[in-house]
Design a protein around this motif. Structure first.
Motif, mmCIF file in Angstrom:
data_model
loop_
_atom_site.group_PDB
_atom_site.id
_atom_site.type_symbol
_atom_site.label_atom_id
_atom_site.label_comp_id
_atom_site.label_asym_id
_atom_site.label_seq_id
_atom_site.Cartn_x
_atom_site.Cartn_y
_atom_site.Cartn_z
ATOM 1 N N UNK A 169 0.867 -1.197 0.000
ATOM 2 C CA UNK A 169 0.000 0.000 0.000
ATOM 3 C C UNK A 169 0.891 1.229 0.000
ATOM 4 N N UNK A 170 0.618 2.120 -0.937
ATOM 5 C CA UNK A 170 1.432 3.317 -1.082
ATOM 6 C C UNK A 170 0.650 4.548 -0.643
ATOM 7 N N UNK A 171 1.372 5.636 -0.434
ATOM 8 C CA UNK A 171 0.759 6.932 -0.129
ATOM 9 C C UNK A 171 1.472 8.016 -0.908
ATOM 10 N N UNK A 172 0.786 9.144 -1.136
ATOM 11 C CA UNK A 172 1.423 10.198 -1.934
ATOM 12 C C UNK A 172 2.512 10.939 -1.160
ATOM 13 N N UNK A 173 2.680 10.614 0.122
ATOM 14 C CA UNK A 173 3.845 11.129 0.843
ATOM 15 C C UNK A 173 5.136 10.438 0.417
ATOM 16 N N UNK A 174 5.017 9.351 -0.361
ATOM 17 C CA UNK A 174 6.204 8.653 -0.855
ATOM 18 C C UNK A 174 6.512 7.360 -0.119
ATOM 19 N N UNK A 175 5.676 6.996 0.837
ATOM 20 C CA UNK A 175 5.872 5.741 1.550
ATOM 21 C C UNK A 175 5.157 4.583 0.883
ATOM 22 N N UNK A 176 5.708 3.369 1.070
ATOM 23 C CA UNK A 176 5.032 2.137 0.650
ATOM 24 C C UNK A 176 5.274 1.080 1.729
ATOM 25 N N UNK A 177 4.210 0.422 2.180
ATOM 26 C CA UNK A 177 4.333 -0.719 3.082
ATOM 27 C C UNK A 177 4.054 -1.982 2.279
ATOM 28 N N UNK A 178 4.939 -2.975 2.367
ATOM 29 C CA UNK A 178 4.720 -4.242 1.673
ATOM 30 C C UNK A 178 4.818 -5.387 2.678
ATOM 31 N N UNK A 179 4.186 -6.510 2.330
ATOM 32 C CA UNK A 179 4.059 -7.628 3.267
ATOM 33 C C UNK A 179 4.578 -8.910 2.623
ATOM 34 N N UNK A 180 5.497 -9.613 3.309
ATOM 35 C CA UNK A 180 5.855 -10.973 2.912
ATOM 36 C C UNK A 180 5.205 -11.894 3.949
ATOM 37 N N UNK A 181 4.100 -12.538 3.572
ATOM 38 C CA UNK A 181 3.340 -13.293 4.575
ATOM 39 C C UNK A 181 4.221 -14.294 5.329
ATOM 40 N N UNK A 182 4.065 -14.291 6.627
ATOM 41 C CA UNK A 182 4.801 -15.195 7.525
ATOM 42 C C UNK A 182 6.295 -14.914 7.606
ATOM 43 N N UNK A 183 6.782 -13.884 6.946
ATOM 44 C CA UNK A 183 8.209 -13.576 6.997
ATOM 45 C C UNK A 183 8.490 -12.193 7.574
ATOM 46 N N UNK A 184 7.959 -11.168 6.944
ATOM 47 C CA UNK A 184 8.337 -9.821 7.384
ATOM 48 C C UNK A 184 7.438 -8.757 6.741
ATOM 49 N N UNK A 185 7.560 -7.560 7.264
ATOM 50 C CA UNK A 185 6.993 -6.382 6.599
ATOM 51 C C UNK A 185 8.147 -5.481 6.201
ATOM 52 N N UNK A 186 7.915 -4.701 5.140
ATOM 53 C CA UNK A 186 8.934 -3.792 4.628
ATOM 54 C C UNK A 186 8.283 -2.431 4.484
ATOM 55 N N UNK A 187 8.988 -1.388 4.876
ATOM 56 C CA UNK A 187 8.513 -0.038 4.546
ATOM 57 C C UNK A 187 9.633 0.716 3.848
ATOM 58 N N UNK A 188 9.307 1.252 2.664
ATOM 59 C CA UNK A 188 10.259 2.106 1.950
ATOM 60 C C UNK A 188 9.668 3.500 1.858
#
Lengths: 303, 303, 303, 303
Positions: D254-273
């Protein structure tokens, strides 16, 4: 042409249609109107008035008010309004947001709700809202100084105005409103809630048949401006049935969901019909039929 | 009204516009036409013809042919065609597939390409394609028996006809074609490729100004049918600039991408203008300006 | 996980849904299929096959063929195809012309009809049509050399192909076809008319679960290309119900109007379900329910 | 997998992209952000956090907030929200009114603005707005109790909210809001204006990778609800580039116009760029590239 006999005939002709169609149902005070009513009035260029049926019963003029708001803006401001609203038929239901989005906040024409909000906004900037300039014009031209907004209809519209509020905020998001959204909506709602009879409206619209001259002989609009309002009425005045209306009736006309329609025979007369039962496109069923009969019998189609 | 002087004046007035706009560029033979050319002809109800500029230079009539195909179908078939095509302005570019899809294969009006394919299909069913009925009508009414399709334009259209083929197959998928797609396309392309001059077209269109009467005094259409074709021309005849055309010119008119426009002053005259440079909506730039000047000077707007 | 028991259970679970929904009705041979049938097959990464119900009854694979055509084009041509087709969900019914028009002839994704026509066109250019490359791939991967197009379905499609012909001509009008419209349509129709059973399709699709490796261990696609086809299947594989399918089933999947659906559990297995009764979006009602049950019971959703 | 080295590598890889793209420009405080910044954080299922670049710089989370609002509504209310909002990709720019009108006031999915307004409206009904439930959840899950809305951004949004006000009134006109338009807009604006760092967001999103379990081990959502939010993120989480994001990155995001994106690797981790320069579809240019690199290097695509 014995107009009185003709109008009486037309009242007879439309009887089978009365009660067909449905009144506007989005606010209770419009939904409650008796759909069996029908009135017709003709005001000629030389000052005569003929009428038949329920021609003196006041009704809610609704979108017919858009014509007078446009006339006042053109009178006050000339062609400047055309930078903020197009004059093309919409090909879509009258309160659609779609075209507005496709065309960057410029409404297709001044007779769809979005376009009328822009016109009303401009009218607010030119002459303000107190007293209501549309009401004043209609009082003066009809000679009926008691014309006013129905407060119940206005209040009802205000509580059912989410769609128009959406349009107004959308226009504002494109920078196409000069005044606050709430002020524009209030002025718009009050115009639409004006109550007038067929006779009032036929008289008040005479400037459209008389090259822009008001009842007192002064010019509200130039002849060219007047022709152009008539052209916009023909192509855009009856929601998404403008092609059908031109085909059947052959006159510039503007309808409202209160069931009224004003039509113009340039240099001859104005006609106002009223019957609350609406067809699928939001125009009075019996009203359109009556105008069809009128132009068939008189041969006064502009084509 | 000295029409000859007026037309000569108009030729002068439009000079600054010549060369502006671009010719239709989708086929080479249209793209190669010199955009500095301008012609105008007026054919009056009493049989006189006035012309000026390049009024006798033949050009590709393109979509103007749609008017005559419709007239022949109404003459042969009455109102039946209106079950297969609407008569509302489209509010979208002229060859759009979108509205066709939204409205289950019923084109918005007979003057967009989809609608004209349906009309051509019906004309094929009524009178066949040999000899071409539109060509025969135009020869007879103009008195010019050499009118014919430009074979190079027709061949060129045929090799660039994917868009119209898409429309025709789409109509067929909704069951709205009676004849094979290829036959309809061929007839359609041949109509559009007819070459005529302003004078030819003004003469050939007189029935639209004369209550449906042909040059020989017989009736092609009833007065009512004629008015109705004029109404459709006004609301739908100039692509998605019909509102603008009604506003500026105030006459029923039909344009083609060859740069021609035919306009009608009911009971008075027909006018044909031609100049190949097109504006954004596909109508001749100088042609629209000339008609604007014509109605301003004559006062012959229908409004 | 005892897959055989699970599949048998699922056959029981979906019984109440059989006969619901309607078969595709646009051609007679699809409309005549018995909607009470249901089959399911699973082919695991290590080569086992499990099946239950009518898993060996051949059916018309229809749009499922689009996956294999895309795989062959990516195998032969790499990423070049993505200049001619997007990979975004369409948000509209699967054969819509609207988005094509809004986006200048670039179809939204390779699994709507317009996109599949472009892919098929490219496949024709790369490997020709004789023998049919999709059929050959499916024969080799399933080990069933008798797989072929149903001539009756193909003939029937050909006589009901106006919609696809419209799409193909429209693509051609934008220059987005390399081969003649008729050749592309013929190849497309023949792919769609292939007849296969659930077991055939589960086996033939194993490369999607095995990082692109064919049954013989050679690479059809790279691991990255394989993941990307799966991504397109997830976002675009089930018409305008892709969001719903991802939500309920949670696997990449591609459906066809013959009632089949192929789904992929990366690195584990492929699943093919079939039942001819379709829901509103054109996906097999019982098939979607069976896949929902499968991922709920196994926990093999990719999410 | 040495995640720390990988993240450091990625920071190097994306350097050439920094400064490309443009920040959101509809409000001054977003437009002024330095586009050369880039941060990345990964929070693993077993509680470790890795980060690199500007991972601790707070930024405006904007539309990423929509995920947490949806999670809270599903937690409080179960599946009832799906009667008021669909879960299909929109195929159109994210704040479009068009589909809303075509589909009678039911937004296409909870991650377009219209859908998020409906979700926010429901959240207001369930738990009220004081304290802001989204802010509370994010504080608790990230362990950062200083998370709050940026008052300048919130004020700025409020004065540029005509578009969202139009959406909210439009929803209200279809009866699809329970609370007053102004209350819904205020809650929505405050959620979007929350300021968080990559590390905050990666930590706060762990429940999406952990079958719905909060940091304290209690369940916010069931495993099935969690999978389903991930499915909606994959198909609808990155505006009209969801297909492209699935294709390149292969993770729910899920992205936002502030420039962030949260992504999900199920059962492993979350990533935020995070990097403020946006591409044409409104997603962070360097952020998408970083996630692409991340899944290519780890092989952790879900496909």
């Amino acid at each position: 042409m014995d107009l009185q006999n003709l109008l009486d005939d037309i009242v007879g002709t439309v009887q089978p249609l009365l009660g067909q169609g449905a009144p506007a149902d989005y606010i209770p005070s419009l939904a409650a109107v008796d759909t069996k009513q029908f009135g017709i009035s003709v005001a000629t260029a030389n000052g005569d008035v003929f009428s038949s049926g329920d021609a003196d019963v006041p009704f809610s003029i609704q979108s017919i008010s858009k014509v007078y708001a446009l006339a006042l803006v053109l009178a006050g401001d000339g062609d400047r309004i055309w930078k903020r609203v197009f004059r093309e038929p919409s090909g879509n239901p009258f309160n659609s947001l779609v075209q507005l989005e496709h065309e960057d906040g410029i409404p297709r024409n001044p007779f769809i709700n979005a376009g009328a909000l822009v016109v009303t906004d401009r009218l607010l900037s030119i002459v303000g809202n107190s007293p209501s300039p549309v009401r004043e014009l209609l009082r003066q031209e009809s000679g009926n100084s008691s014309i006013d907004a129905d407060p119940e209809v206005a209040a009802s519209e205000a509580t059912h105005s989410h769609r128009n509020a959406a349009l107004a905020h959308f226009l504002a998001s494109y920078g196409n409103l000069e005044n606050p959204v709430d002020s524009v909506l209030e002025a718009y709602i009050n115009q639409c809630a004006l109550e007038m009879s067929c006779t009032d409206l036929a008289l008040a619209s005479r400037f459209l048949a008389n090259n822009g001259l008001r009842g007192n002989g002064t010019a509200l609009l130039s002849p060219s401006q007047t022709k152009r309002i008539n052209a916009v009425m023909l192509t855009c005045g009856t929601y998404d049935a403008a092609g059908e209306f031109a085909y059947r009736v052959g006159l510039p006309g503007k309808s409202g969901v209160g069931g009224g329609i004003v039509a113009v025979v340039p240099n001859k007369c104005t006609i106002c019909v009223w019957s609350p039962g609406l067809g699928r496109s939001g125009n009075s069923l019996a009203g359109v039929a009556a105008l069809d009969e009128f132009t068939t019998r008189t041969g006064w189609s502009i084509f």
